[in-house]
Motif scaffolding. Sequence first.
Motif, mmCIF file in Angstrom:
data_model
loop_
_atom_site.group_PDB
_atom_site.id
_atom_site.type_symbol
_atom_site.label_atom_id
_atom_site.label_comp_id
_atom_site.label_asym_id
_atom_site.label_seq_id
_atom_site.Cartn_x
_atom_site.Cartn_y
_atom_site.Cartn_z
ATOM 1 N N UNK A 251 0.799 -1.231 0.000
ATOM 2 C CA UNK A 251 0.000 0.000 0.000
ATOM 3 C C UNK A 251 0.829 1.276 0.000
ATOM 4 N N UNK A 252 2.053 1.224 0.542
ATOM 5 C CA UNK A 252 2.923 2.399 0.603
ATOM 6 C C UNK A 252 4.344 1.980 0.245
ATOM 7 N N UNK A 253 5.197 2.932 -0.181
ATOM 8 C CA UNK A 253 6.593 2.573 -0.440
ATOM 9 C C UNK A 253 7.279 1.948 0.774
ATOM 10 N N UNK A 254 7.009 2.482 1.970
ATOM 11 C CA UNK A 254 7.657 1.946 3.179
ATOM 12 C C UNK A 254 7.238 0.505 3.429
ATOM 13 N N UNK A 255 5.926 0.229 3.295
ATOM 14 C CA UNK A 255 5.448 -1.136 3.520
ATOM 15 C C UNK A 255 5.986 -2.080 2.462
ATOM 16 N N UNK A 256 6.096 -1.586 1.235
ATOM 17 C CA UNK A 256 6.541 -2.442 0.144
ATOM 18 C C UNK A 256 8.044 -2.689 0.185
ATOM 19 N N UNK A 257 8.790 -1.724 0.716
ATOM 20 C CA UNK A 257 10.251 -1.851 0.679
ATOM 21 C C UNK A 257 10.731 -3.084 1.436
ATOM 22 N N UNK A 258 10.070 -3.409 2.555
ATOM 23 C CA UNK A 258 10.503 -4.591 3.313
ATOM 24 C C UNK A 258 10.257 -5.866 2.515
ATOM 25 N N UNK A 259 9.144 -5.916 1.766
ATOM 26 C CA UNK A 259 8.866 -7.079 0.921
ATOM 27 C C UNK A 259 9.919 -7.177 -0.182
ATOM 28 N N UNK A 260 10.248 -6.048 -0.797
ATOM 29 C CA UNK A 260 11.260 -6.030 -1.859
ATOM 30 C C UNK A 260 12.611 -6.489 -1.310
#
Length: 467
Positions: A251-260
């Motif tokens: 939903x957000x860059x911060x939330x997605x960055x950990x998945x990446x």
Amino acid sequence: MSKPRQMILNAFDMNCAGHINHGLWSHPRDRSAEFGSLDYWVNLARVAERGLFDAIFIADIAGVYDVYKGSPAPSLLTGAQVPVNDPLLVVPTMAYATQNIGFGVTVSTSYEHPYILARRLSTLDHLTGGRVGWNIVTGYVDSAARGVGRDAQIDHDTRYDIADEFLDVAYKLWETSWDDDALLVDRERRIFADPDKVRPVRHQGEHYRVDAIHMCAPSPQRTPVLFQAGSSTRGRRFAARHAECVFTFGPTPAANRSVVREIREEAVRAGRDPYDIRVIVSQSLVVGRTRKEAEEKLADYRAHASIEGALAHFSSSTGIDFAKFDLDEPIPYVKNDANNSAVEAITTRSAQVWTVRKIIDSIVLGSRVPPFVGSAEEVADHLESWVDDADVDGFNLPRTVTPECLEDFVDLVVPILQERGRFKREYAPGPLRQKLFGHPRLAAPHYGARLRDAARVADGAAARSVA
């Protein structure tokens, strides 16, 4: 000073009326209900190619959504991914109408056999001149399992174990059965193919047994570009071994960055460069020439959005019937055999406690993930920030009101991204993999390339022993 990172752009669609943003087929300017027409797909392909998009990515689902309220009725009433047609069959027509754009097609390993699917994908790669990618999924709805005679789908992690072996067989068929020069088409000698350069694949595994020659001669890419959308723990391990492009839905860059970060770390553990995997995030957009125009479009579109369609889709994605919860009751994490990454997104990976009311409040255009709304410049800024802050490589852009959403993006946003050096000004030559990675076929250290190279070594050793 280093050049800015250029992004990958895919038009995200599905061979149905309701894909991600449910209910918008009812908008008077929307043409998605015409998905059974070849003209619909030809127009989509031509607009996307005019915008230099990398691919048209076609989602798919085997089965129908029937978890919400214990019935398929909400999905049927709202057109939530049902009826849905086969994604592969529209590709040749789009390919014939274009020259460069790629095509990502979704096929589940749970309801196919590798020997048969390998031929269909090789055929598409031949017909498109090497522009095909395969989005590997394992399925997540019990209705599909019942459709093929099972009581329920196979458990989540075992589906990935089966998919691992499925890919082993497919790599052997695509990469080892035919030599590059096996097909002669020699009219003078009347020799079509050299039998000495074609060999059967012999595989005896836990789930598959194959003793056969691949039915197709080598296609331009041999193995299609490999896409994958699972970001659960088991899905990330699968991606690290097989995927060249991984889709995420943060939903957000911060939330997605950990998945990446976790995806790239898994790639390193699998012996690959972390950036050998391109990470692509889904982004719904409403764009205008000004913010005011975009907000007016949003209000217009929103009047047609379907909360019921969104809940039907999300219930089946998570395996949780949200109709059984009170509006303000916290939704707990329960590992099940649906889409585990979707469950994790609203439980273990979320900083907030999710309830059905919060889910409903988040549904803006018939999807749980709200769209970004803004002027063309603001949309360009938004996408740039995702590339820089979330470490993603590009975007899947699902349709809102089609075809105007794609036309707006191509006409308004693409020129700005090109001006900023964030998007290409022309297509690179060659097949889809060449355009994305600089080489047309699987290259070391990809697992499939290692299987291919090991087979060649073994074949050479066998030849020497005979000699």
